[in-house]
Design a protein around this motif. Structure first.
Motif, PDB file in Angstrom:
ATOM      1  N   THR A 475       0.836  -1.209   0.000  1.00 21.51           N
ATOM      2  CA  THR A 475       0.000   0.000   0.000  1.00 21.51           C
ATOM      3  C   THR A 475       0.868   1.254   0.000  1.00 21.51           C
ATOM      4  O   THR A 475       0.629   2.193  -0.785  1.00 21.51           O
ATOM      5  N   GLN A 476       1.878   1.278   0.864  1.00 20.38           N
ATOM      6  CA  GLN A 476       2.742   2.459   0.937  1.00 20.38           C
ATOM      7  C   GLN A 476       3.469   2.685  -0.387  1.00 20.38           C
ATOM      8  O   GLN A 476       3.608   3.833  -0.843  1.00 20.38           O
ATOM      9  N   MET A 477       3.936   1.614  -1.022  1.00 22.92           N
ATOM     10  CA  MET A 477       4.653   1.743  -2.282  1.00 22.92           C
ATOM     11  C   MET A 477       3.742   2.297  -3.378  1.00 22.92           C
ATOM     12  O   MET A 477       4.127   3.207  -4.124  1.00 22.92           O
ATOM     13  N   TYR A 478       2.533   1.761  -3.476  1.00 20.25           N
ATOM     14  CA  TYR A 478       1.615   2.208  -4.528  1.00 20.25           C
ATOM     15  C   TYR A 478       1.149   3.635  -4.302  1.00 20.25           C
ATOM     16  O   TYR A 478       0.957   4.400  -5.256  1.00 20.25           O
ATOM     17  N   GLU A 479       0.953   4.025  -3.048  1.00 25.43           N
ATOM     18  CA  GLU A 479       0.498   5.390  -2.771  1.00 25.43           C
ATOM     19  C   GLU A 479       1.632   6.401  -2.916  1.00 25.43           C
ATOM     20  O   GLU A 479       1.395   7.557  -3.291  1.00 25.43           O
ATOM     21  N   THR A 480       2.862   5.991  -2.637  1.00 24.41           N
ATOM     22  CA  THR A 480       4.005   6.899  -2.729  1.00 24.41           C
ATOM     23  C   THR A 480       4.467   7.102  -4.166  1.00 24.41           C
ATOM     24  O   THR A 480       4.740   8.242  -4.598  1.00 24.41           O
ATOM     25  N   LEU A 481       4.556   6.010  -4.925  1.00 20.42           N
ATOM     26  CA  LEU A 481       5.083   6.082  -6.287  1.00 20.42           C
ATOM     27  C   LEU A 481       4.005   6.327  -7.339  1.00 20.42           C
ATOM     28  O   LEU A 481       4.334   6.586  -8.502  1.00 20.42           O
ATOM     29  N   ASP A 482       2.756   6.258  -6.955  1.00 23.46           N
ATOM     30  CA  ASP A 482       1.606   6.209  -7.868  1.00 23.46           C
ATOM     31  C   ASP A 482       1.528   4.804  -8.461  1.00 23.46           C
ATOM     32  O   ASP A 482       2.534   4.102  -8.592  1.00 23.46           O
ATOM     33  N   TYR A 483       0.328   4.430  -8.859  1.00 22.18           N
ATOM     34  CA  TYR A 483       0.068   3.054  -9.249  1.00 22.18           C
ATOM     35  C   TYR A 483       0.912   2.615 -10.440  1.00 22.18           C
ATOM     36  O   TYR A 483       1.431   1.499 -10.486  1.00 22.18           O
ATOM     37  N   GLU A 484       1.077   3.526 -11.412  1.00 19.87           N
ATOM     38  CA  GLU A 484       1.772   3.153 -12.637  1.00 19.87           C
ATOM     39  C   GLU A 484       3.263   2.888 -12.378  1.00 19.87           C
ATOM     40  O   GLU A 484       3.827   1.887 -12.833  1.00 19.87           O
ATOM     41  N   TRP A 485       3.895   3.779 -11.621  1.00 19.35           N
ATOM     42  CA  TRP A 485       5.327   3.618 -11.377  1.00 19.35           C
ATOM     43  C   TRP A 485       5.621   2.527 -10.362  1.00 19.35           C
ATOM     44  O   TRP A 485       6.695   1.909 -10.396  1.00 19.35           O
ATOM     45  N   ALA A 486       4.687   2.258  -9.461  1.00 26.80           N
ATOM     46  CA  ALA A 486       4.883   1.158  -8.514  1.00 26.80           C
ATOM     47  C   ALA A 486       4.952  -0.177  -9.252  1.00 26.80           C
ATOM     48  O   ALA A 486       5.850  -0.991  -9.015  1.00 26.80           O
ATOM     49  N   SER A 487       4.008  -0.399 -10.161  1.00 33.30           N
ATOM     50  CA  SER A 487       4.029  -1.644 -10.939  1.00 33.30           C
ATOM     51  C   SER A 487       5.223  -1.678 -11.881  1.00 33.30           C
ATOM     52  O   SER A 487       5.798  -2.745 -12.142  1.00 33.30           O
ATOM     53  N   SER A 488       5.620  -0.514 -12.386  1.00 26.89           N
ATOM     54  CA  SER A 488       6.787  -0.464 -13.276  1.00 26.89           C
ATOM     55  C   SER A 488       8.063  -0.831 -12.527  1.00 26.89           C
ATOM     56  O   SER A 488       8.948  -1.504 -13.073  1.00 26.89           O
ATOM     57  N   LEU A 489       8.174  -0.403 -11.257  1.00 28.46           N
ATOM     58  CA  LEU A 489       9.333  -0.772 -10.458  1.00 28.46           C
ATOM     59  C   LEU A 489       9.438  -2.290 -10.330  1.00 28.46           C
ATOM     60  O   LEU A 489      10.526  -2.868 -10.461  1.00 28.46           O
ATOM     61  N   LEU A 490       8.304  -2.941 -10.105  1.00 26.86           N
ATOM     62  CA  LEU A 490       8.285  -4.401 -10.019  1.00 26.86           C
ATOM     63  C   LEU A 490       8.699  -5.024 -11.355  1.00 26.86           C
ATOM     64  O   LEU A 490       9.393  -6.040 -11.392  1.00 26.86           O
ATOM     65  N   ALA A 491       8.275  -4.385 -12.453  1.00 28.04           N
ATOM     66  CA  ALA A 491       8.641  -4.892 -13.787  1.00 28.04           C
ATOM     67  C   ALA A 491      10.143  -4.783 -14.021  1.00 28.04           C
ATOM     68  O   ALA A 491      10.766  -5.693 -14.588  1.00 28.04           O
ATOM     69  N   PHE A 492      10.745  -3.678 -13.588  1.00 24.78           N
ATOM     70  CA  PHE A 492      12.190  -3.521 -13.759  1.00 24.78           C
ATOM     71  C   PHE A 492      12.958  -4.582 -12.966  1.00 24.78           C
ATOM     72  O   PHE A 492      13.962  -5.121 -13.441  1.00 24.78           O
ATOM     73  N   ILE A 493      12.486  -4.880 -11.759  1.00 22.00           N
ATOM     74  CA  ILE A 493      13.126  -5.939 -10.965  1.00 22.00           C
ATOM     75  C   ILE A 493      12.974  -7.286 -11.672  1.00 22.00           C
ATOM     76  O   ILE A 493      13.906  -8.096 -11.705  1.00 22.00           O
ATOM     77  N   ALA A 494      11.782  -7.519 -12.251  1.00 15.02           N
ATOM     78  CA  ALA A 494      11.544  -8.778 -12.967  1.00 15.02           C
ATOM     79  C   ALA A 494      12.490  -8.926 -14.152  1.00 15.02           C
ATOM     80  O   ALA A 494      12.925 -10.032 -14.484  1.00 15.02           O
ATOM     81  N   ILE A 495      12.836  -7.810 -14.798  1.00 14.17           N
ATOM     82  CA  ILE A 495      13.778  -7.864 -15.922  1.00 14.17           C
ATOM     83  C   ILE A 495      15.134  -8.381 -15.455  1.00 14.17           C
ATOM     84  O   ILE A 495      15.804  -9.161 -16.150  1.00 14.17           O
TER      85      ILE A 495
END
Length: 530
Positions: A475-495
């Motif tokens: 919750t803190q990550m999604y509210e701090t980074l905004d929903y789009e960038w929070a999921s994008s951060l997870l995508a970058f880690i997945a790469i």
């Protein structure tokens, strides 16, 4: 999600897959089937012969010789236990908001209740695995599942948040039994080159279970209240416990052979044969005490984690993926729920949004015969010897699909974009997770074989610890980074993790040859008679 794979066994306890394995100290001549043992004892009635009982080639007591329909029933049933324990984990999220208002606690506290259950997943298998080896799979299933059923009752009647937190942890601990047992059960029932289908079902249960928890519980929590979620879970798990007691037999080879030996010994005593005092099962000299089993279970997995590249990389990847699966329990209600950045779906509809995550593994499961055909083809070309790297053939595509799906989900989660688009992205994510998780677990078991119990224990421990931790900051990550960038951060880690299946596929053999635990395998077919 086990299993799962005692995951083939594909299993957390691969060293128990064949009850006919003899100690190196015993001569081959001392091994006898039940019929031969009785004949030898009768031929020398006054002599205590050294007899080591083994299974006959077509012995009906050997689970691998049971009718195929019966073996499939048991495999599917224990895989369903894996799904149900995931339901018990994730369904809590459907009542989290109401629990907050009932007990006047913060969202972080209710998230902790989800994480404590998954933490129980991490600790339970470590302690339940030795019990399974000593007493058999059936008692561990029956007792632990009964505890899981009973601890839904105090959750449904909970007078305070403390009761919920404690009972959630105990429920997760007991609910970890399928993670310990299911993979081992499948290994008991199927030879390696027959186990592809059953293992695919087991893998499906591990990835299908978590997202369908909220599909099942969403409207229950919205229309009937949070307490009814636990009443329904108690009814479902209780019904399965009754079926478990009535229809699921012991499958562990060593335990069945031990019981078979007692039966033969009793028959010899009744006939007055001296060999009744000297007959043992073929595993007697290798059998470890509970203290020794706990010592191995509590130390060797950590040794593998920190010294074996295969185990370390597998644990890292599986941990990240399972962390994402449980993180979505917190992030989906943000993306699809009320608020200026959400899609304004009600709690029941938010639960249905998880269908994408559930459908993805099913679609990947339907394609998995292609993976199995490729694997068996590589085995045939290798003189019927195992080729662990062939398990990673499809995982390469799955690894690429995961970051693609996360970016897709991230940048289509705007309220202005129809809600079906991010759900379709989650379908691709679910398919990728299924393929990668099942491939990696199979690869670990094929690589270490005798020691796969320890390797998989390390992988699953990390997987569930990370799964417990990810929801705490979602919750803190999604509210701090905004929903789009929070999921994008997870995508970058997945790469960053995408190369792992490629490394295993192209360089896995080289890595295995450097491992003292893996390099000596594949010299002979493990399913050949002992």
């Amino acid at each position: 999600m086990s299993a799962d794979l005692s995951a083939e066994e594909k299993s957390l306890e691969n060293d128990s897959r064949d009850g006919t394995r003899k100690s190196a100290r015993n001569s081959k001549e001392s091994e006898s089937t039940e019929e031969d043992a009785l004949a030898r004892a009768k031929a020398c009635p006054n002599e205590a012969l050294d007899i080591r009982l083994v299974y006959a080639p077509n012995d009906h007591d050997n689970p691998r010789n049971w009718p195929k329909l019966r073996r499939w029933y048991i495999s599917i049933f224990v895989s369903w236990l894996n799904i149900l324990t995931c339901w018990c984990a994730g369904s809590f999220s459907s009542g989290a908001t109401e629990i907050q208002s009932t007990f006047h606690v913060s969202a972080e506290v209710t998230t902790l209740a989800l994480s404590l259950y998954v933490l129980g997943f991490a600790i339970g298998p470590v302690l339940l695995a030795p019990l399974s080896e000593c007493f058999g799979r059936q008692p561990v299933y029956i007792v632990s599942w009964f505890i899981l059923v009973m601890f839904q009752l105090p959750l449904a009647l909970a007078p305070n948040i403390g009761t919920i937190l404690v009972c959630r942890f105990i429920g997760g601990f007991a609910g970890g039994a399928p993670l310990t047992n299911t993979g081992g059960t499948i290994s008991d029932l199927w030879r390696r080159n027959e186990s592809g289908g059953p293992m695919a079902v087991y893998g499906l249960s591990s990835t299908f279970g978590p997202p369908t928890a909220l599909v099942m519980s969403g409207y229950i929590g919205m229309n009937l209240g949070w307490r009814w979620i636990f009443w329904v879970l108690m009814a479902i798990t209780g019904g399965f416990w009754i079926l478990l007691v009535l229809t699921i037999p012991e499958t562990r080879h060593t335990i069945i052979l031990q019981r078979k030996t007692k039966r033969v010994r009793k028959a010899m005593r009744k006939a007055g044969l001296k060999s009744a005092d000297s007959i043992t099962d073929a595993n007697a000299d290798e059998r470890k005490g509970l203290h020794e089993l706990f010592a191995i279970t509590l130390t060797r997995p950590f040794y593998f984690l920190f010294t074996e590249p295969i185990t370390f990389l597998s644990a890292a990847y599986n941990g990240f993926l399972y962390g994402l699966v449980y993180l979505f329990n917190e992030s989906f209600p943000l993306v699809f729920g009320p608020g200026p950045e959400g899609h304004n779906l009600n709690p029941g509809e938010q639960g249905l949004a998880f269908l994408g995550l559930a459908i993805g593994p099913v679609l990947a499961f339907l394609l998995y015969p292609l993976q199995e055909r490729y694997y068996l083809g590589r085995v045939a070309a290798n003189n019927s010897k195992g080729v662990p790297e062939a398990r990673m053939w499809m995982a390469r595509a799955g690894a690429v699909a995961i970051p693609v799906s996360l970016f897709w989900f991230a940048w289509t989660s705007y309220p202005s974009v129809h809600w079906i688009v991010p759900i379709l992205a989650s379908t691709l994510f679910g398919a990728g997770v299924y393929v990668v998780v099942l491939s990696i677990l199979n690869y670990v078991v094929d690589s270490y074989q005798t020691y796969s119990a320890s390797a998989l224990a390390g992988v699953i421990l990390v997987r569930n610890v990370v799964g417990a931790g990810f929801p705490l900051f979602a919750t803190q990550m999604y509210e701090t980074l905004d929903y789009e960038w929070a999921s994008s951060l997870l995508a970058f880690i997945a790469i960053l993790l995408v190369p792992i299946p490629f490394i295993f596929f192209y360089k896995g053999e080289t890595i295995r040859l450097r491992s003292p635990w893996a390099r000596e395998h594949f010299e002979q077919d493990e399913d050949s008679p002992h």
